[in-house]
Design an enzyme around this catalytic site. Structure first.
Site, short mmCIF file in Angstrom:
data_model
loop_
_atom_site.label_atom_id
_atom_site.label_comp_id
_atom_site.label_asym_id
_atom_site.label_seq_id
_atom_site.Cartn_x
_atom_site.Cartn_y
_atom_site.Cartn_z
N ASP A 285 0.84 -1.20 0.00
CA ASP A 285 0.00 0.00 0.00
C ASP A 285 0.88 1.25 0.00
O ASP A 285 1.61 1.49 0.97
CB ASP A 285 -0.87 -0.03 1.27
CG ASP A 285 -1.99 0.99 1.20
OD1 ASP A 285 -2.09 1.71 0.19
OD2 ASP A 285 -2.77 1.06 2.17
N ASP B 44 -0.09 -0.31 -5.06
CA ASP B 44 -1.23 0.33 -5.73
C ASP B 44 -0.86 1.66 -6.40
O ASP B 44 -1.52 2.08 -7.34
CB ASP B 44 -2.44 0.47 -4.78
CG ASP B 44 -2.08 1.10 -3.44
OD1 ASP B 44 -0.91 1.48 -3.22
OD2 ASP B 44 -3.00 1.22 -2.59
N CYS C 105 -5.54 5.09 -3.60
CA CYS C 105 -5.79 3.72 -3.11
C CYS C 105 -7.01 3.02 -3.69
O CYS C 105 -6.89 2.04 -4.42
CB CYS C 105 -5.97 3.71 -1.60
SG CYS C 105 -4.56 4.32 -0.68
#
Ligand SMILES: *[C@@H]1O[C@H](CO)[C@@H](O)[C@H](O)[C@H]1NC(C)=O
Ligand SMILES: *[C@@H]1O[C@H](CO)[C@@H](O)[C@H](O)[C@H]1NC(C)=O
Ligand SMILES: *[C@@H]1O[C@H](CO)[C@@H](O)[C@H](O)[C@H]1NC(C)=O
Ligand SMILES: *[C@@H]1O[C@H](CO)[C@@H](O)[C@H](O)[C@H]1NC(C)=O
Ligand SMILES: *[C@@H]1O[C@H](CO)[C@@H](O)[C@H](O)[C@H]1NC(C)=O
Ligand SMILES: *[C@@H]1O[C@H](CO)[C@@H](O)[C@H](O)[C@H]1NC(C)=O
Ligand SMILES: *[C@@H]1O[C@H](CO)[C@@H](O)[C@H](O)[C@H]1NC(C)=O
Ligand SMILES: *[C@@H]1O[C@H](CO)[C@@H](O)[C@H](O)[C@H]1NC(C)=O
Ligand SMILES: *[C@@H]1O[C@H](CO)[C@@H](O)[C@H](O)[C@H]1NC(C)=O
Ligand SMILES: *[C@@H]1O[C@H](CO)[C@@H](O)[C@H](O)[C@H]1NC(C)=O
Ligand SMILES: *[C@@H]1O[C@H](CO)[C@@H](O)[C@H](O)[C@H]1NC(C)=O
Length: 503
Positions: free
Chosen positions: A27, A298, A63
């Protein structure tokens, strides 16, 4: 015995059984600002033993929209996931009805795959308006998803629809390790004759940056890199948000971004451990030779570049570029692959690997916007590989930032104004870009461009020639050859007719 198994695995990977696929999705992990540096074991276990892609881009640098794209292989204007909120379709009922049932998990399950998801899913997942923790998306046999946005402690997991609450005891709750443990347990329960697919999604290196105590003292003197021409630079010829951030950065902004930089690396050490645990589990169960392991993110991140204190959401290399490492049957060890790849390609590639099908899956069949890069994995040259990808983003703006950030004087329409009321985003930071890379047959890059159109009051345009200007310091909108400009403009229109009014 071991040799025989390997032989069988090699033959079977072609003839008998579909390969296992493990996709590790971090992430906020950048690649342009050195984000892979602390991941030493990952680079050795996946990079040295497999392929490292060097031109991989998030199709949207945020995200929830990016994860929705990764899950479906569709661009943002097709997933309709515009931002991280329910109103922007993040894990919304409309997403659950229209897009989620055709995620990559749902496509692999009918092919006989046992499917597993652990860790961060979509930012609004598990919230009441998103159906609560009882909502288990179609396509997952083992569902272990984090409720909400990234956390390391004090969170809930949906265990196949049942809430499991966690506190802040490192041994019991540290989320990166919990995801690693769940993954290992799943692998240990697998049988060699039935294929499995896993998405392993640790929260790191996203905020709030709680690291494993044993890594908390690492990198004490590390700062965000100062030597790349971008840090603390004022970009007068960039779009509204960027040209309006204060320069030089305040001490508070500087300290904040340096702290973000080193805290991210500390959290990544646990991701490195997670990768090692998964590799060990696959090795110990004799599944390694029959398994593809992919590692990516991401989107990227910035910490002080162009004086933006810390965030993502901008159409520059630091926010767009992501890592991609992959090892597995037929992947050339220690190889580098330069062809341009986007997050829209992940789902079609995974499906392609599962089907052991080397044919490319193109937009034409309507299933995906991306294409499979599996034909590149053995080191093949493909002169017909695509030259353009689309990048798109919908800026987030708050109606009354003063009440949110306590920043008198900030008008509405801005967001991410932390610290010191410096805003990294605004609703008119809405853009569509073409990222173009053209290679000759011997992989010499002859074009490396990004062209962006903003939906703001100026219809602002930014263009960079990355071959001449890798740090993106000079906007070429006034000096670009008009025919090239028109060509790029048509490419954007071609991609995204209907995204913005007026295009
Ligand atoms: C990969 O290349 C590096 C140097 O570039 C070398 O040190 C390493 O041994 C190689 N590993 C494999 C598995 O070939
Ligand atoms: C959310 O998605 C649905 C279709 O899935 C679409 O009709 C709707 O317009 C989207 N919402 C936004 C704000 O784009
Ligand atoms: C977790 O929540 C408890 C209770 O609200 C709080 O005291 C503690 O500081 C939190 N821990 C972390 C790491 O945020
Ligand atoms: C954390 O959990 C472990 C295992 O249950 C326990 O031994 C330990 O005392 C706990 N630590 C704290 C600070 O509560
Ligand atoms: C993960 O497993 C290890 C080894 O069994 C254990 O020491 C650790 O406490 C576990 N961590 C979490 C968060 O479950
Ligand atoms: C970190 O910086 C401090 C002074 O700023 C210095 O005393 C210390 O030796 C440095 N530590 C390392 C590991 O470089
Ligand atoms: C797998 O385990 C063997 C020992 O059983 C070890 O020699 C080898 O390095 C391991 N491979 C990986 C990729 O971890
Ligand atoms: C890679 O595999 C494809 C077929 O799957 C084959 O046509 C090609 O020759 C292979 N390339 C290399 C470099 O091995
Ligand atoms: C997210 O998108 C929706 C739909 O366009 C919009 O209503 C909402 O204000 C957006 N949220 C933010 C924070 O910009
Ligand atoms: C690569 O392309 C550039 C121009 O795009 C050219 O100047 C250079 O000579 C080429 N190099 C090779 C090895 O072909
Ligand atoms: C962008 O939005 C901000 C906040 O609403 C506004 O102040 C600014 O004038 C806008 N800039 C452009 C170029 O549209």
């Amino acid at each position: 015995m071991k040799t025989l198994r390997i032989l069988l695995a090699l033959i079977c990977s072609v003839q008998c059984k579909s390969p296992n696929i493990v996709f590790i999705l971090t992430d906020d992990l950048d690649v342009a600002m050195g984000g892979m540096t602390p991941l030493e074991k990952t680079r050795r276990l996946l990079g040295d033993a497999g392929a490292t892609f060097t031109n991989v881009f998030a199709s949207t640098p945020i995200c929830c929209p990016s994860r929705s794209t990764i899950l479906t292989g569709r661009y943002q204007h097709n997933t309709k996931v515009l931002n991280n909120t329910i109103d922007g379709n993040c894990s919304s009922p409309a997403w659950q009805q229209n897009m989620e049932p055709s995620s990559i998990g749902a496509k692999l399950q009918p092919l006989g795959y046992k499917t597993f998801y652990a860790g961060k899913y979509l930012n609004m997942y598990g919230f009441k308006k998103a159906g609560g923790v009882e909502h288990v998306p179609k396509g997952w046999d083992s569902w272990n998803a984090l409720v909400g946005n990234s956390r390391y402690y004090n969170y809930s997991i949906s265990r196949n629809g049942k809430e499991e609450k966690h506190g802040d005891n490192f041994t019991l709750d540290y989320l990166t390790n919990l995801v690693a443990n769940d993954s290992v347990n799943f692998i240990n329960a697998m049988k060699p004759d039935s294929p499995f697919f896993m998405i392993v999604a640790p929260p790191a290196p996203h905020e709030p940056w709680d690291s494993d105590p044993k890594y908390a003292d690492l990198y004490k003197n590390l700062t965000a890199p100062r030597d790349n021409k971008q840090w603390n630079i004022h970009r007068a010829d960039a779009h509204w948000v960027v040209r309006n951030v204060p320069n030089p950065m305040s001490q508070k902004s500087t300290d904040w971004s340096d702290n973000a930089f080193r805290s991210r690396w500390r959290c990544l050490k646990s991701v490195d451990d997670l990768v090692e645990s998964i590799m060990n589990a696959l090795n110990e169960t004799d599944l390694l030779d029959d398994t593809y392991i992919m590692f990516s993110s991401d989107h990227g991140y910035h910490t002080g570049q162009f004086s933006l204190p810390y965030d993502k959401r901008q159409p520059y290399e630091f926010d767009l570029r992501i890592p991609l490492l992959i090892r597995g049957p037929g992947v050339k060890p220690n190889s580098t692959i330069e062809y341009t790849v986007s997050t829209v390609d992940f789902a079609p590639t995974i499906l392609d690997l599962a089907k052991q099908n080397t044919k490319k899956l193109f937009v034409e069949d309507g299933e995906f916007d991306g294409m499979s890069f599996s034909p590149l994995l053995n080191g093949s040259v493909d002169t017909s590989w695509r030259q353009n990808i689309l990048i798109e983003y919908h800026g987030e703006g708050l109606n009354d930032p003063a009440t949110v950030y306590g920043c008198p004087g900030l008008g509405p329409g801005v967001s991410e104004c932390v610290p010191d009321c410096v805003c990294d985003d605004a609703s008119n930071n809405t853009f569509a870009c073409v990222r173009r890379q053209i290679f000759t047959e011997n992989l010499n890059m002859t074009d490396d461009l990004v062209y962006c159109e903003f939906q703001d009051q100026e219809n602002f345009v930014e263009i960079y020639d990355l071959l001449q200007d890798p740090a993106q310091l000079k906007n070429l909108r006034a000096s670009m050859d008009p025919s090239k400009l028109q060509d790029l403009n048509l490419q954007v229109i071609d991609y995204c007719t209907g995204i913005f009014e007026g295009f």
